[in-house]
Design an enzyme around this catalytic site. Sequence first.
Site, mmCIF file in Angstrom:
data_model
loop_
_atom_site.group_PDB
_atom_site.id
_atom_site.type_symbol
_atom_site.label_atom_id
_atom_site.label_comp_id
_atom_site.label_asym_id
_atom_site.label_seq_id
_atom_site.Cartn_x
_atom_site.Cartn_y
_atom_site.Cartn_z
ATOM 1 N N GLY A 1 0.963 -1.163 -0.022
ATOM 2 C CA GLY A 1 0.093 -0.112 -0.069
ATOM 3 C C GLY A 1 0.961 1.266 -0.192
ATOM 4 O O GLY A 1 1.814 1.318 0.851
ATOM 5 N N ASP B 1 7.518 5.196 -2.879
ATOM 6 C CA ASP B 1 7.102 5.238 -1.656
ATOM 7 C C ASP B 1 8.281 5.396 -0.734
ATOM 8 O O ASP B 1 8.352 6.039 0.362
ATOM 9 C CB ASP B 1 6.355 4.011 -1.266
ATOM 10 C CG ASP B 1 5.353 3.874 -2.292
ATOM 11 O OD1 ASP B 1 4.752 4.672 -2.725
ATOM 12 O OD2 ASP B 1 5.059 2.605 -2.247
HETATM 13 O O1 RIB Z 1 3.827 1.545 -4.511
HETATM 14 C C1 RIB Z 1 3.890 0.149 -4.445
HETATM 15 C C2 RIB Z 1 2.399 -0.137 -3.759
HETATM 16 O O2 RIB Z 1 1.602 0.137 -4.781
HETATM 17 C C3 RIB Z 1 2.381 -1.372 -3.639
HETATM 18 O O3 RIB Z 1 2.696 -1.935 -2.218
HETATM 19 C C4 RIB Z 1 0.926 -1.845 -3.836
HETATM 20 O O4 RIB Z 1 0.264 -2.160 -2.319
HETATM 21 C C5 RIB Z 1 0.370 -0.866 -4.400
HETATM 22 O O5 RIB Z 1 -0.305 0.066 -3.478
#
Ligand code: RIB
Length: 298
Positions: free
Chosen positions: A37, A245
């Site tokens: 996520g 992320d």
């Molecule tokens: O950015 C990567 C994420 O995108 C993954 O962990 C997946 O869950 C999606 O949300």
Amino acid sequence: MLHNLGSINLDHYYRVPHLVQPGETLASHGYHVGQGGKGANQSLAMALAGGRVCHWGRLGRQDSWVRERMADAGIDVSHIELVDEPSGHAIIQVDDQGENAILLYPGANHGFTRQHWEQLSHTVRDGDWLLLQNECNGLPDLFHSAHARGLHIAFNPAPMSDSVLELPLEACALLFVNRGEAAWLTGLAETSASEILLAGLLRRLPTTPTVLTLGAEGAWYQSADERHFQPAMPVQAVDTTGAGDTFIGYYLAALQEGQSVTRCLRLASQAAAIGIQRPGAADSIPARQEVEARLNPQ
Ligand code: RIB
């Protein structure tokens, strides 16, 4: 404090020789379930970098181990609700070149209501930051109440959708976009040179400080009066899932410490470079000590 109202997913990983084509049935040669996520990954990266982050999220009760794991990493999880709904999940294919394709089911991430936003605006303090991505529902209302409450909004419009174009992005104190998202926001071709994309972003959002991440081509910071470039660290990618992320969490932790833009970019790029050499999203995020050791080898 940074509050991150963001998605929490269970990531189902399939290692494949190539990304499955329309109409094709393909056997995978590896399977793994992990925490993911965009929201949860960004909170985790921020905590592993030493930042102070409170995550606001919704997770199916049966997957409470994810909340425990986030708490163990130092994230304030007191606003992660366990609900009687399926958690969000992602079906992720990763090929032998490290390229991925992701199918998302939003699940509990799409169950936010006005009550959550009201609770958030009563909980935050003046000067706090609010981090958002595009995997939870209710962004227009959240933008509105966060702006009215005087929060510094950091936004990562991923995964990109037309609804993002309706948001008051000029309310952001910091915007994180990759090449595809920059192209979508500006109407420019995704293949445009970075200079063209930066000029387009400045035309579209003249007063919004923006970080443009370009993978192996490096990362840019741009505001109305300054620009900084950080080349990418050359590495062999095993799996790029979650690299953006990791970059965002590290950048925001460094910003929270009061570091300069160049230091934020450098730390974030190094953390992302380590992450892409490992499989997984949350599982690939390095700890601060490791990132610093790579930046300052003895
Ligand atoms: O950015 C990567 C994420 O995108 C993954 O962990 C997946 O869950 C999606 O949300």
